[in-house]
Scaffold this motif. Structure first.
Motif, PDB file in Angstrom:
ATOM      1  N   ASP A   1       0.403  -1.452   0.229  1.00  0.00           N
ATOM      2  CA  ASP A   1       0.215   0.297  -0.285  1.00  0.00           C
ATOM      3  C   ASP A   1       0.749   1.115  -0.147  1.00  0.00           C
ATOM      4  N   GLN A   2       1.832   1.189   1.109  1.00  0.00           N
ATOM      5  CA  GLN A   2       2.995   2.790   0.345  1.00  0.00           C
ATOM      6  C   GLN A   2       3.603   2.429  -0.532  1.00  0.00           C
ATOM      7  N   LEU A   3       3.814   1.461  -1.057  1.00  0.00           N
ATOM      8  CA  LEU A   3       4.352   1.622  -2.702  1.00  0.00           C
ATOM      9  C   LEU A   3       3.185   2.263  -3.544  1.00  0.00           C
ATOM     10  N   VAL A   4       2.040   1.423  -3.421  1.00  0.00           N
ATOM     11  CA  VAL A   4       0.874   2.522  -4.581  1.00  0.00           C
ATOM     12  C   VAL A   4       0.700   4.076  -4.246  1.00  0.00           C
ATOM     13  N   GLN A   5       1.163   3.889  -2.433  1.00  0.00           N
ATOM     14  CA  GLN A   5       0.462   5.620  -2.695  1.00  0.00           C
ATOM     15  C   GLN A   5       1.428   6.953  -2.562  1.00  0.00           C
ATOM     16  N   GLU A   6       3.228   5.981  -2.312  1.00  0.00           N
ATOM     17  CA  GLU A   6       4.305   6.953  -3.069  1.00  0.00           C
ATOM     18  C   GLU A   6       4.234   7.175  -4.084  1.00  0.00           C
ATOM     19  N   TYR A   7       4.305   6.240  -4.811  1.00  0.00           N
ATOM     20  CA  TYR A   7       4.652   6.337  -6.175  1.00  0.00           C
ATOM     21  C   TYR A   7       4.242   6.125  -7.181  1.00  0.00           C
ATOM     22  N   GLY A   8       2.577   5.299  -6.810  1.00  0.00           N
ATOM     23  CA  GLY A   8       1.907   6.012  -7.718  1.00  0.00           C
ATOM     24  C   GLY A   8       1.632   4.355  -8.010  1.00  0.00           C
TER      25      GLY A   8
END
Length: 779
Positions: free
Chosen positions: A19-26
């Motif tokens: 989820d963090q990768l999705v939110q931070e790096y789109g």
């Protein structure tokens, strides 16, 4: 049922990280999960992974000795000193040699190259070659893809007045060679940030430093060596491989053009798979059977005709290599069987005059089939010394194992997964014994089943072209970045077929009722007869896009499969029933038949148990894997009871459509109560019909068949409605009133009608569903 070839291990990753990768790096959630599984979680590594731009290559002068190595070559060029490129005979060594050759040619150097012969000189830098170089007036020797272990040879080079520049990527030993300069990212204290370059990657960096620019025109050559050497396709390796693959389709190197044409890849998008399985093997074959000089001359060729001829030579050598590998592999398989080694935990196989250049490939083939640590040895018939290659499995460190047996080995070396060794022929049994003893200590039973890592579990609905296009952003795939593996569940087999010239490949159409997708399984054509339509199946595979006639469809490339439930094979339309029965003739097979009917087909069966439905109560509880319904079941209830007893059942075959059940199924339809009443009334009205033949003739005229009339008479007799005396019968003067259901004959036929309706007249899917549901109730 079909068991998977491997243990499927579903990789787990913290959902919060995804989820963090999705939110931070789109990132797309699927791509984010795949990156996280591969340990790519930081912005810099993600950028380098997804962007693959050559501007992200590291500065070559981050190598501690790079300036010194560059200055020495430039000095040699200015002074006109002779430079020797010393290469290796595999794809990494050949491409490394080529890049250095083309670089020095661009710089106007006075140079030549040298590739040792695998058979007469062995691997690495050797003293004879150095002495020959000194005699020919060379002052500088540049090794590529070799040299980091050449301690004694480096000392000799210094004595001979040769400045030795080592470029390598292999693991250094405790003592480093005393060379003029060493370019190896793995040497102790080296500051270069990326440690996993191939030999050609180091040569590429050296070329970059020598030319003062990124040698983009050599990226395609570097990509071949990088992919061919199986280094992790991460960081700089990924940048080199990705850009090089793009460049290969329009390469300007004449030799590469010829090789691509000879390989049948002209006009195609060349992938890492093409390099690994088509191009690199041609290069390696040259060094395995003859001399790698053929490959180097092809790569540096500047004449189209010369390049074409050399490409054909490599193609021919590769075909010869394939034939030799096939022959030795077959001989190795035969030796395993003949010598009873199938149960050995470590396979040590030796024979005279095996080609030492290909036995490593053969060892890999043996591991692929038996999944056992394997050593293949060539025995010299004159010296009685054996030389070999080892390949291992997870959990068995073959290098450590050889170290435990080092007293038997004059020479050995390698790493946990692969090694090389030499041994006296007379000591081979002792080595086999020692390695198997270690396996007992180190390995568990499950270690002999390979593990396949699964990236994601998905449904058919999730397999879309946009998803596959997202995955393609992660190409090229290879070591360190394997092609994503998907487990597809909750699907059924809709259609099974074989494809290929020899029907060696399997084609499945799988569905989940709302979606249907094609799945291809290469070299699994033999499973064609083992997979039944409508079976619940799980697939482990890779996803790609199939483009045909302008249409693009998702496709599953199957790597493994399993069917965990009982399979139902409808073979009623199968013409060669006799052959099928012979295939299934096994002690764990039961054939159910009607005791009133005898068959020549059943008489030929020797191993399977042949049991009539009526005698099923004699079944002794033997373990049964396959059940063949040669005739229709006697009753639905009996079939339920039989299925309830067979806890080990894997397959059920319907053959009853082939058999003649007329002895039990004489009537086209079940007589109605009204018809029974009509016959009784007519017999009472016309007493003269007491002769059976006369009565049959009468009732046939009014539309009642002889078979139906006889059935009605049998029921009347059983109920006491008639009295029979030979061929004459009369109505009982004072019959006791009874229902038709009090007749066993009548009830038997009613039950048979239910059987016919359930198992013969219903559509195949309904029949299969009944069996599935009945079996599931048992479980």
């Amino acid at each position: 049922m079909i068991q998977p070839k491997k243990r499927w291990f579903i990789q787990d990753i913290d959902r919060n990280i995804v989820d963090q990768l999705v939110q931070e790096y789109g990132l797309d959630p699927i791509v984010a999960r795949l990156l996280a599984i591969r340990g790519i979680k930081e912005r810099e590594t993600i950028d380098r992974f997804l962007n693959q731009d050559i501007s992200l290559l590291h500065d070559p002068f981050l190598f501690l000795a790079m300036k010194k190595a560059v200055d020495r070559v430039h000095t040699a060029i200015v002074k006109g000193e002779k430079i020797l490129i010393y290469g290796d005979y595999d794809a990494d060594g050949v491409t490394s040699t080529t890049i250095m050759y083309k670089t020095l040619k661009q710089l106007g150097a006075n140079f030549d190259y040298y590739i040792p012969n695998r058979f007469t000189e062995g691997y690495g830098l050797n003293k004879d070659a150095l002495e020959a170089a000194a005699q020919k007036g060379f002052q500088v020797v540049i090794t590529v893809d070799t040299g980091i272990s050449a301690v004694d040879e480096a000392d000799l080079a210094k004595k001979l007045g040769l400045d030795l520049i080592i470029t390598d990527h292999h693991e250094p030993q405790q003592t480093l060679p005393d060379a003029f300069a060493i370019l190896n990212p793995k040497t102790p204290g080296e500051t270069y940030p990326f440690k996993l370059l191939a030999g050609v990657g180091v040569a590429f960096k050296y070329s970059h430093a020598l030319l003062g620019r990124v040698p983009t025109d050599y990226l395609d050559i570097a990509a071949i060596g990088t992919i061919g050497d199986l280094v992790p396709l991460l960081d700089e390796n990924r940048i080199i491989a990705s850009n090089g693959l793009n460049q290969l389709t329009q390469t300007k190197h004449i030799g590469l053009q010829a090789m691509i044409e000879e390989s049948g890849l002209t006009g195609k998008k060349i992938t890492a798979g093409h390099v690994g399985f088509v191009i690199a093997p041609r290069i390696n074959a040259s060094g395995r059977l003859e001399t790698a000089d053929h490959a180097v001359r092809l790569f540096i060729a500047e004449d189209h005709q010369v390049a074409k001829e050399l490409a054909e030579v490599l193609g021919s050598i590769n075909q010869e290599r394939q034939g030799i590998v096939e022959q030795i592999t077959k001989e190795a398989f035969d030796l395993i069987e003949q010598q009873g080694m199938q149960n050995d935990q470590v396979l040590v196989i030796a024979k005279e005059n095996w080609n030492v250049g290909v036995i490593g490939i053969v060892a890999s083939r043996i591991v692929e089939k038996y999944y056992r640590p394997t050593i293949i040895l060539h025995i010299d018939p004159e010296t009685k010394m054996a030389k070999g290659s080892a390949r291992s499995i997870a959990g068995y460190d073959i290098f450590q194992a050889l170290t435990e047996a080092k007293d038997l080995l004059p020479h050995y070396g390698g790493h946990p997964a692969a090694a090389g060794l030499s041994i006296k022929e007379e000591d081979i049994p002792l080595l086999r014994q020692k390695l198997n003893q270690l396996a007992v200590l180190w390995l568990r039973e499950e270690d002999f089943i390979p593990v396949e890592k699964v990236d994601m579990v998905c449904s058919l609905e999730q397999i879309t072209i946009p998803l596959i296009e997202q995955i393609e952003r992660m190409e090229p795939f290879g070591m360190g970045n394997p092609t994503p593996k998907w487990m597809i569940e909750q699907i059924e087999v809709n259609k099974v077929a074989t494809i290929g010239n020899e029907k060696q490949h399997l084609k499945l159409i799988v569905t989940n009722q709302s979606r249907m997708i094609e799945a291809l399984a290469f070299k699994m054509g033999h499973l064609n007869k083992e997979i039944a339509a409508s079976s619940e199946i799980q697939l482990l595979g890779e996803l790609n896009i199939n483009e045909w006639n302008g249409e693009r469809k998702p496709q599953i490339m199957v790597r493994d499969l399993q069917i965990a439930s009982v399979q139902i094979f409808d073979r009623q339309d199968y013409r060669d029933t006799e052959s099928l029965l012979k295939e299934l003739d096994h002690p764990q097979t039961v054939i159910l038949f009607d005791q009133d009917i005898h068959s020549e087909n059943l008489a030929t069966i020797q191993k399977a148990r042949k049991i009539s439905y009526q005698n099923w109560k004699e079944y002794d509880g033997q373990e049964i894997r396959q059940l063949i319904l040669y005739h229709l079941p006697v009753s639905v209830r009996m079939m339920e009871k039989i299925l309830g007893q067979l806890s080990t059942l894997e397959n059920i075959y319907f053959l009853y459509g082939h058999t003649d059940d007329n002895s039990r199924n004489r009537l086209a339809t079940m007589p109605s109560r009204q018809l029974f009443k009509q016959v009784y009334t007519q017999l009472k009205k016309y007493p003269e019909l007491k002769e059976k033949k006369k009565a049959e003739h009468y009732f046939k005229k009014i539309g009642i068949s002889s078979e139906t009339f006889q059935f009605i008479l049998d029921v009347f007799l059983e109920l006491g409605f008639i009295i029979v005396d030979g061929d004459l019968f009369t109505l009982h003067p004072n019959p006791i009133k009874k229902e038709l259901t009090q007749s066993a004959t009548y009830l038997g036929y009613v039950e048979m009608e239910k059987v016919r309706e359930q198992f013969l007249n219903s559509n195949p899917k309904t029949v299969r569903d009944w069996f599935k549901n009945t079996i599931s109730k048992r479980n």
